[in-house]
Design an enzyme around this catalytic site. Structure first.
Site, short mmCIF file in Angstrom:
data_model
loop_
_atom_site.label_atom_id
_atom_site.label_comp_id
_atom_site.label_asym_id
_atom_site.label_seq_id
_atom_site.Cartn_x
_atom_site.Cartn_y
_atom_site.Cartn_z
N ASP A 68 -6.02 -8.69 9.42
CA ASP A 68 -5.92 -7.30 9.02
C ASP A 68 -6.04 -6.36 10.22
OD1 ASP A 68 -6.52 -5.67 6.18
OD2 ASP A 68 -7.18 -4.67 8.00
N THR A 101 -1.09 -1.15 8.08
CA THR A 101 -1.73 -0.72 9.34
C THR A 101 -1.09 -1.39 10.55
OG1 THR A 101 -3.41 -2.37 8.87
CG2 THR A 101 -4.00 -0.11 8.48
N THR A 102 -0.81 -2.68 10.44
CA THR A 102 -0.20 -3.37 11.57
C THR A 102 1.17 -2.76 11.86
OG1 THR A 102 -1.28 -5.33 10.72
CG2 THR A 102 0.28 -5.66 12.51
N ASP A 397 -5.96 -4.79 -0.30
CA ASP A 397 -4.56 -4.44 -0.03
C ASP A 397 -3.74 -4.48 -1.32
OD1 ASP A 397 -5.35 -4.32 2.54
OD2 ASP A 397 -4.03 -5.89 3.32
P1 ADP Z 1 0.63 -4.64 7.58
O1 ADP Z 1 -0.76 -4.46 8.11
O2 ADP Z 1 1.59 -3.75 8.28
O3 ADP Z 1 0.71 -4.57 6.11
P2 ADP Z 1 1.12 -7.48 7.27
O4 ADP Z 1 0.61 -8.54 8.17
O5 ADP Z 1 0.52 -7.36 5.92
O6 ADP Z 1 1.04 -6.11 8.04
O7 ADP Z 1 2.69 -7.72 7.13
C1 ADP Z 1 3.49 -6.88 6.38
C2 ADP Z 1 4.93 -7.22 6.61
O8 ADP Z 1 5.23 -8.55 6.16
C3 ADP Z 1 5.84 -6.29 5.82
O9 ADP Z 1 6.89 -5.85 6.63
C4 ADP Z 1 6.33 -7.18 4.69
O10 ADP Z 1 7.60 -6.79 4.20
C5 ADP Z 1 6.39 -8.52 5.37
N1 ADP Z 1 6.41 -9.64 4.42
C6 ADP Z 1 5.53 -9.92 3.44
N2 ADP Z 1 5.89 -11.03 2.77
C7 ADP Z 1 7.03 -11.47 3.33
C8 ADP Z 1 7.90 -12.57 3.10
N3 ADP Z 1 7.66 -13.46 2.14
N4 ADP Z 1 8.99 -12.70 3.88
C9 ADP Z 1 9.22 -11.81 4.87
N5 ADP Z 1 8.45 -10.77 5.14
C10 ADP Z 1 7.37 -10.58 4.39
MG MG Z 2 -0.16 -5.82 4.68
#
Ligand code: ADP
Ligand code: MG
Length: 543
Positions: A68, A101-102, A397
């Site tokens: 996170d 956030t990322t 989340d």
């Molecule tokens: P953040 O802190 O930005 O939410 P995450 O590590 O939760 O970062 O990653 C979010 C990203 O991962 C988003 O761009 C989301 O669309 C992508 N994502 C989530 N599940 C999948 C999946 N199954 N395939 C591809 N991308 C995914």
């Molecule tokens: Mg996320």
């Protein structure tokens, strides 16, 4: 170094205090940009379901394993002022939308990295800032255009949004189970405010207990008190509970000043104690008269009062947290009472069942089976403590994104699909704007594309191949749902894959990134007061 300037007659004027650090112009900018990019680079590898985790070890030796972005930045101790601004971005994003956030930090890092290239080509920062602002506005339009409305009874879509948000934190079967809990929990607490739906996830209590597994995590239609029933003689289980919520003590107040009471005869002593007992009896009587069979008290309950309550078959818990009292009121429909004299039958909350249960090694009081509770509880179970904490962040989340969709009602395809579409539209738009701003808008487009690129990179895919395929897929009609399937390595329709995100998360991530990048670009002078330990803020001499 003291900052000196001279008057026309050559008299030195001391403006800043001795020891004040200062860096100016290009150098100040370069330094700030560098700090932000370092943070973004460090966070980057955690993006997406195939992102890696970070292990953080506190000064006390506590270990935290997480994916996170917000949690990571909260833990690490950054010194550089520009880096601290990034920490604020993460915090705001987390508080406002609870996810993304990322993404926000990667975007900020990219926007500034690209800005540095433009600065090196002698493009003025104001020009870059105005180009970025235009690009952001355009991006918002694109989001509105491709956003799809969601019917609030469409649990299936809400569940997919929750699963997507948890993708990087929880693996396997448990994810489906937790997503269902998140949807049920948020739907339960939604309230109608005029035309709008309001889903305040602060009404959802999260309780963590080590033991069992994530699949045993459950949604309670009510609230859990991390307390024991206060007296062994009290019932441990009450159906059709009538609950008194009291925030004053069932004790006889001791005087603040220590008074001396002289007692000359044993009868006086008895009279004195009788007086106290009488007052306690009176309090218990009021609870009973109102018709309560459960009492939750925010303060203490005297031993004698406990005994009397037990004799009357009333179950009681004491020293409940204020926040739990408020949730209890929402869950049971009861009213929190300050003065026992005011307690009436209509103030009592209701619950189908109140029961003390042993969870792990602790006893807890479950106030559940409430009728249409506006506050509910999620009891998280997991074998390892580290897993519980990450599961809590995942649930947070999931609850946040479901609430985002319920309040703002629009979703887009994830997996870099939105960002790729924004990039495409921005490149078209840039040529129409022309001039130097065009370059800034194109830089914004490249920055957006960093999201699918990073997702691919973290999945060990060839980023060039992916970007080429992605760009050509987006040129086709209805290509805006095409993103990176990080598991198969293909560019596919992410809506069909069930990778769906709230528009609100994307919009806020773009907004915070644009804001922090603009703010940093506008700074051309850093003046720092001396600190006892002035590190991380290089002054001119250090360069
Ligand atoms: P953040 O802190 O930005 O939410 P995450 O590590 O939760 O970062 O990653 C979010 C990203 O991962 C988003 O761009 C989301 O669309 C992508 N994502 C989530 N599940 C999948 C999946 N199954 N395939 C591809 N991308 C995914
Ligand atoms: Mg996320």
């Amino acid at each position: 170094m003291a900052y000196l300037t001279t008057t026309e007659t050559g008299q030195p004027v001391l403006i800043l205090k001795e020891g004040t650090g200062r860096s100016r112009g290009k150098e100040a900018q370069r330094n700030n940009i560098m700090a932000v990019r370092i943070i973004a680079e460090a966070i980057k590898t955690t993006l997406g379901p195939r992102g890696m985790d970070k292990m953080l070890i506190s000064g006390m030796g506590d270990i935290m394993i997480t994916n996170d972005g917000a949690a990571i930045l909260k833990e690490i101790d950054v010194e550089h002022p520009a880096a601290k601004m990034m920490v604020d971005v993460a915090k705001t994003q987390d508080e406002m939308v609870g996810d993304g956030t990322t993404t926000a930090m990667i975007l900020a890092g990219e926007l500034l990295g690209k800005a540095q290239e433009l600065l090196d080509q002698k493009i003025h920062p104001t020009m870059i800032v105005s180009g970025y602002r235009k690009a952001f506005q355009k991006a918002e339009e694109v989001l509105q255009k491709i956003g799809t409305p969601v019917d609030l009874d469409d649990r299936e879509t809400l569940r997919k949004v929750a699963v997507t948000a948890m993708a990087s934190k929880v693996v396997g079967e448990a994810r489906q189970h937790l997503a269902k809990i998140a949807v049920d929990a948020v739907k339960q607490i939604v309230e109608q405010r005029g035309e709008k739906n309001s889903a305040d996830i602060d009404s959802i209590q999260i309780i963590k207990k080590a033991g069992k597994s994530l699949a045993d995590t459950e949604l309670i239609q009510g609230i859990i008190l991390d307390k024991e029933v206060v007296h062994p003689g009290m019932p441990k289980r009450i159906e059709k509970a009538k609950i008194a919520l009291i925030n004053t003590a069932l004790e006889v107040k001791k005087t603040e000043i220590s008074a001396e009471i002289r007692i000359h005869e044993p009868t006086q002593m008895k009279a004195f104690l009788d007086q106290e007992n009488h007052m306690l009896k009176d309090m218990v009587e009021k609870v009973k008269k109102a018709g309560a069979n459960v009492l939750v008290c925010q303060k203490g309950i005297d031993d004698l009062a406990q005994h009397l309550l037990a004799k009357d078959g009333i179950m009681a818990a004491r020293r409940a947290k204020e926040s739990d009292m408020e949730k209890l009121a929402k869950a049971t429909g009861g009213r929190i009472i300050n003065n026992l004299d005011d307690l009436k039958a209509k103030d009592l909350g209701e619950a189908g069942l109140v029961e003390e249960r042993k969870i792990g090694n602790d006893k807890m009081v479950f106030i559940e089976k409430c009728k249409d509770p506006k506050s509910v509880s999620v009891l998280i179970r997991a074998g390892l403590e580290k897993m519980i904490d990450e599961a809590e962040r995942a649930i947070h989340d999931a609850l946040s994104v479901v609430a985002d969709v319920i309040e703002n009602n629009q979703v887009v395809a994830g997996g870099g699909a939105v960002e790729a579409e924004i990039a495409k539209e921005l490149r078209d738009y840039a040529t129409k704007v022309g001039g130097r701003e065009q370059l800034a808008i194109e830089a914004f487009a490249d920055s957006a594309e960093a999201i699918p690129k990073t997702l691919a990179e973290n999945a060990g895919l060839n980023t060039i191949d992916i970007l080429v395929a992605l760009r050509s897929a987006h040129q086709k009609e209805k290509g805006y749902t095409m993103g990176v399937d990080v598991f198969s390595g293909d560019v596919t329709n992410m809506l069909e894959k069930g990778v769906i995100e709230p528009v609100w998360v994307k919009q806020q991530a773009l907004k915070s990134a644009t804001e922090v990048a603009s703010m940093i670009l506008r700074i051309d002078d850093v003046i720092a007061a001396t600190k006892p330990k002035a590190e991380g803020m290089p002054s001119r001499e250090e360069e």
